[in-house]
Design an enzyme around this catalytic site. Structure first.
Site, PDB file in Angstrom:
ATOM      1  N   SER A 186       0.856  -1.184   0.000  1.00  0.00           N
ATOM      2  CA  SER A 186       0.000   0.000   0.000  1.00  0.00           C
ATOM      3  C   SER A 186       0.891   1.232   0.000  1.00  0.00           C
ATOM      4  CB  SER A 186      -0.911  -0.002   1.215  1.00  0.00           C
ATOM      5  OG  SER A 186      -0.150   0.304   2.364  1.00  0.00           O
ATOM      6  N   LYS A 187       0.235   2.381  -0.064  1.00  0.00           N
ATOM      7  CA  LYS A 187       0.968   3.642  -0.173  1.00  0.00           C
ATOM      8  C   LYS A 187       1.981   3.841   0.952  1.00  0.00           C
ATOM      9  CE  LYS A 187      -2.447   6.180  -2.766  1.00  0.00           C
ATOM     10  NZ  LYS A 187      -3.812   6.565  -2.492  1.00  0.00           N
ATOM     11  N   ARG A 188       1.658   3.276   2.125  1.00  0.00           N
ATOM     12  CA  ARG A 188       2.619   3.530   3.204  1.00  0.00           C
ATOM     13  C   ARG A 188       3.949   2.801   2.982  1.00  0.00           C
ATOM     14  NH1 ARG A 188       2.318  -0.702   6.732  1.00  0.00           N
ATOM     15  NH2 ARG A 188       0.686  -2.074   5.983  1.00  0.00           N
ATOM     16  N   HIS A 189       3.999   1.899   2.003  1.00  0.00           N
ATOM     17  CA  HIS A 189       5.275   1.261   1.660  1.00  0.00           C
ATOM     18  C   HIS A 189       6.071   2.098   0.656  1.00  0.00           C
ATOM     19  CE1 HIS A 189       2.981  -2.486   2.901  1.00  0.00           C
ATOM     20  NE2 HIS A 189       4.045  -2.507   3.684  1.00  0.00           N
ATOM     21  N   GLY A 190       5.532   3.257   0.250  1.00  0.00           N
ATOM     22  CA  GLY A 190       6.221   4.081  -0.752  1.00  0.00           C
ATOM     23  C   GLY A 190       5.445   4.097  -2.044  1.00  0.00           C
TER      24      GLY A 190
END
Ligand code: GLU
Length: 461
Positions: free
Chosen positions: A242-246
Site C-alpha cells: 500500500s501507499k505507506r510502503h512508498g
C-alpha cells in the site's frame, strides 16, 4: 478462442498490483493467440473519475500492454444489467428488498454485538412477488437481491486448485441497488459472459466473490469461465502493498525514471518465473508464460530488485536508444550524438533515467569542491599552460608530466580534481572527452576554463 480482460475501476491510479494483473492477462492472451479486452468498471459514480480512467489508459499504453478490444464501459450498459435482473426476478431467482439502510445497519450492529459474522437476514425473501411488484410500481424504493444457496461449495482455481466455501456464510446479496446501479458481483458476470471471457485472471482479493459470481452464472443458465487468482503483491513487512510502503502507482515509477520494459519485466517476476532467467523481453515472457506456473504465495515487492532489473535493461539498450529515452524523460536540450556518447559510460553507475540525468548534470555543471596540495597545484598549472599554448588535452597531459616529472596517480589525481571538481568518478579519459565535446557545443565550460575556475576558487577558499 481464449478471451481475457483487465477490468480496472477508475477510482484511483493504476498501481503495480493492477498492472501485474493486466500483464498476466496480456501474456496469457498473447501466448495462446487469444484476445485481451479492456473494460472500465465505472459503476461507482461517486468514486469513479475521468482523470483516473485517462491515466490508467495512458499507463497501460506506456507499459506496452495494448488491448485488442475496448475499452468497454459499464456505465453505458446499465440497461443490459437491468434486463438480466428482471429475468432473475421473473424466474424467482432474485427478489425485491425494501429494507432501508437504517434497518440493514441495525441488523449489522446486532450481528457484531453478538459476535457473529454479518449476513443479510433474508427478511424480504418472503414477500409475495406480486405484492413486491405492486409496491415498486407505487414508487417504493427497492434493491434487488440474489437468492444465494446454502451448503458446501467449491470451484477449481487454475492457480490455487480446489477452493472450498461454506455458502451459508454469504447470504442473499444485492445485484441491483435501488438507484438502478448494478453491484460489482452482478455486472461482472453479465459482462464476462456477454464479452465471451474464457478466463478470469485477477487478484486474490476477489476469491471470496467467486462463489457469488458462479452462482449468478448458474442461475442465468450460463457456463462460468475458468478462474485464476493471482497472489497478492506485498510490502517488505509482508502486509498487502500500500501507499505507506512508498511508491505504488505506475506513473510514480515512470517519473522515477524506470523503463517501461524493466517495470514490466519486474512485474512479471511477482508470482511467476521463467526458470532461472530473470531479465526478459516481452517476447521472451510471452513464450515462457504459463498460468500453471504462477505461485500461490504472496510476492514481496522489492524496490532494490526493481532497480537492478532496470539497470540491466538500461545496460542492454543500444546507447542511441537510451540517449533518446533520457532526452525525452528529462526534456534535455542536448543533441543525441552527444547524449549517446555521455550515456555509453555514465549508465554504468546509474539505476534509473533520473540517476542518469543527475550523473550527466553533475559532469556538465562544473563546480570545484575538493582541495589539493601546493605540489599538486603545480601539476595543474603546468597542464593549463600547455592547454593555453594550444595543445590538445592528450598532448597537454604529456607535457605536464614531462615538466613536473609526475606520472600515474600523482599526475591524474590533481587533474581530475581540477577538471571535474571531485577526486573520484568515472574514467578520466571519458570525462575529459565528455567535457571537450560538451564545451564545443556550449553545454559546459572547456577544460581550460574549468582549470582557471578551479585555481581561482582554490586561491580564494
Ligand atoms: N473492477 C474490479 C477491480 O478493479 C475487477 C475485478 C475483476 O477482475 O473481476 O478490482
Amino acid at each position: 478462442m481464449i478471451r481475457v480482460r483487465f477490468a480496472p475501476s477508475p477510482t484511483g491510479y493504476l498501481h503495480v498490483g493492477g498492472a501485474r494483473t493486466a500483464l498476466f492477462n496480456f501474456l496469457f492472451a498473447r501466448k495462446h493467440g487469444g484476445r485481451f479486452i479492456l473494460r472500465i468498471e465505472d459503476t461507482d459514480r461517486e468514486r469513479s473519475r475521468k482523470e483516473y480512467e485517462e491515466k490508467i489508459i495512458q499507463d497501460l499504453k506506456w507499459l506496452g500492454l495494448d488491448w485488442d478490444e475496448g475499452p468497454y464501459y459499464q456505465s453505458q450498459r446499465f440497461e443490459t444489467y437491468r434486463r438480466y435482473a428482471e429475468k432473475l426476478l421473473s424466474q424467482g431467482k432474485a427478489y425485491y428488498c425494501f429494507c432501508t439502510s437504517e434497518e440493514l445497519e441495525a441488523e449489522r450492529q446486532k450481528a457484531i454485538s453478538e459476535g457473529r459474522p454479518y449476513k443479510y437476514s433474508g427478511k424480504c425473501r418472503s414477500i409475495p412477488p406480486q405484492e413486491a411488484r405492486r409496491r415498486v410500481e407505487q414508487g417504493e424504493a427497492a434493491s434487488i437481491r440474489f437468492k444465494m444457496d446454502d451448503g458446501e461449495f467449491y470451484y477449481e482455481d487454475l492457480i490455487r486448485g480446489r477452493v472450498e466455501f461454506d455458502l451459508s456464510l454469504f447470504g442473499d446479496f444485492v445485484i441491483m441497488r435501488s438507484n438502478g446501479i448494478p453491484s460489482y458481483n452482478f455486472a461482472v458476470v453479465i459482462d464476462d459472459h456477454e464479452m465471451g471471457i474464457t478466463h478470469v485472471i485477477r487478484g486474490e482479493d476477489h476469491i471470496s466473490n467467486t462463489p457469488k459470481q458462479i452462482k449468478v452464472y448458474q442461475a442465468l443458465g450460463w457456463e462460468p469461465p475458468e478462474f485464476a487468482h493471482l497472489p497478492m503483491v506485498l510490502g517488505p513487512d509482508r502486509s498487502r502493498l500500500s501507499k505507506r510502503h512508498g511508491a505504488t502507482a505506475v506513473f510514480q515509477f515512470r517519473q522515477e525514471g524506470f523503463l517501461a520494459e524493466a517495470l514490466v519485466n519486474y512485474l512479471a517476476l511477482l508470482g511467476w518465473s521463467c526458470g532461472e532467467k530473470e531479465i526478459m523481453s516481452l517476447k521472451e515472457m510471452i513464450d515462457c508464460f504459463h498460468l500453471e506456473r504462477v505461485s500461490k504465495a504472496g510476492a514481496v515487492f522489492d524496490h532494490q530488485k526493481l532497480r537492478w532489473v532496470n539497470h540491466r535493461h538500461m545496460e542492454s539498450l543500444p546507447p542511441e536508444e537510451l540517449a533518446r529515452r533520457l532526452k525525452e524523460f528529462a526534456s534535455l536540450p542536448h543533441d543525441l550524438e552527444f547524449l549517446t556518447f555521455a550515456v555509453s559510460k555514465l549508465r554504468e553507475e546509474a539505476y534509473t533515467l533520473k540517476e542518469l540525468k543527475e550523473a550527466l548534470e553533475r559532469e556538465l555543471n562544473y563546480s570545484p569542491g575538493e582541495r589539493i596540495s601546493p605540489e599538486e597545484v603545480s601539476v595543474v598549472e603546468a597542464f593549463l599552460q600547455e592547454l593555453e599554448e594550444g595543445k590538445s588535452v592528450k598532448e597537454a597531459l604529456k607535457g605536464a608530466s614531462k615538466k613536473t616529472g609526475k606520472r600515474g596517480r600523482e599526475l591524474y589525481h590533481p587533474l581530475r580534481v581540477a577538471l571535474t571538481g571531485r577526486g573520484s568518478g568515472p574514467d578520466l579519459a571519458f570525462l575529459v572527452e565528455l567535457v571537450e565535446r560538451g564545451s564545443e557545443r556550449g553545454y559546459t565550460l572547456s577544460p581550460a576554463e574549468r582549470i582557471r575556475n578551479y585555481l581561482k576558487w582554490l586561491s580564494r577558499a
